[in-house]
Design an enzyme around this catalytic site. Structure first.
Site, short mmCIF file in Angstrom:
data_model
loop_
_atom_site.label_atom_id
_atom_site.label_comp_id
_atom_site.label_asym_id
_atom_site.label_seq_id
_atom_site.Cartn_x
_atom_site.Cartn_y
_atom_site.Cartn_z
N ASP A 168 0.83 -1.21 0.00
CA ASP A 168 0.00 0.00 0.00
C ASP A 168 0.87 1.26 0.00
OD1 ASP A 168 -2.64 1.08 -0.01
OD2 ASP A 168 -2.39 1.66 2.07
N MET A 169 2.02 1.21 -0.65
CA MET A 169 2.96 2.33 -0.65
C MET A 169 2.71 3.28 -1.81
SD MET A 169 6.55 0.46 0.39
CE MET A 169 6.38 -0.94 -0.74
#
Length: 212
Positions: free
Chosen positions: A82-83
């Site tokens: 989820d970067m």
């Protein structure tokens, strides 16, 4: 505290807001989706880690670029898919000069999505199982960061995580199954796999020879 979570039980994670002064005033902050003028719906489509590293190095300097690499490697190790650009920000502490904002929203997504990927391209791949020194060298070249310091920062983080994770995991408020999944994930990432004696030295030599 928001009223809709007052009655929830269990453990919660929160961080202190870095976009407010002690007196409650606002500190201007931009995430990399805002800074590049695209909508949140495009947060996995319009950028790569190579792009973000280049922009951070350009606006905040080499040391901030290396700090980005340090945080990136940590997230690769825990399996955070989820970067996206909204989870990387710059903050204007003096209202004029951008600097890399404190870390936020770091979590392991692979414990919930076993086949998750990195979210954004890193050196031409989104597969955790393909992230190695060579991918970081591609990032370094794109961002115009010095290759040898990039690799040193990355290897330092790997060594620290490899040493620390076995010591602290039992004390964390995680399900045992989730701890095991993080360990298994770390073992699948080439960057985190044990290196043969001298292999890192050879990587540094190759990176140095290819440096401008």
């Amino acid at each position: 505290m928001p009223s809709d979570i007052r009655n929830l039980s269990g453990t919660a994670y929160y961080i202190k807001r870095f976009d407010r002064t002690l007196a409650g005033g606002r500190i201007h902050t931009e995430d990399f989706a805002q800074a590049n003028n695209f909508y949140p719906a495009d947060k996995y489509k319009r950028m790569s880690f190579d792009n973000i590293a280049a922009q951070i190095a350009d606006i905040a300097g080499v040391e901030s670029g290396l700090e980005f690499v340090r945080r990136l490697v940590f997230n690769l190790g825990i399996g955070n898919g989820d970067m996206h650009p909204k989870n990387w920000s710059v903050v204007y502490l003096d209202r004029r000069t951008p600097s890399l904002a404190p870390a936020y929203d770091y979590l392991s997504t692979v414990v919930y999505i076993p086949e998750d990927d990195t979210g954004l391209n890193l050196g031409g791949t989104k597969a955790f199982t393909e992230v190695d020194d060579d991918r970081l060298i591609v990032l370094a070249e794109h961002a115009r960061l010095p290759r040898v310091p990039v690799l040193k920062v990355a290897h330092d983080v790997v060594d620290q995580m490899r040493e620390t994770w076995p010591q602290i995991q039992a004390s964390l408020t995680m399900k045992p199954a989730h701890r095991a999944l993080v360990t298994a994930h770390m073992d699948r990432v080439p960057l985190f796999q044990p290196k043969m004696p001298g292999s890192r030295a050879r990587t540094f030599v190759r990176a140095t020879r290819n440096s401008d």
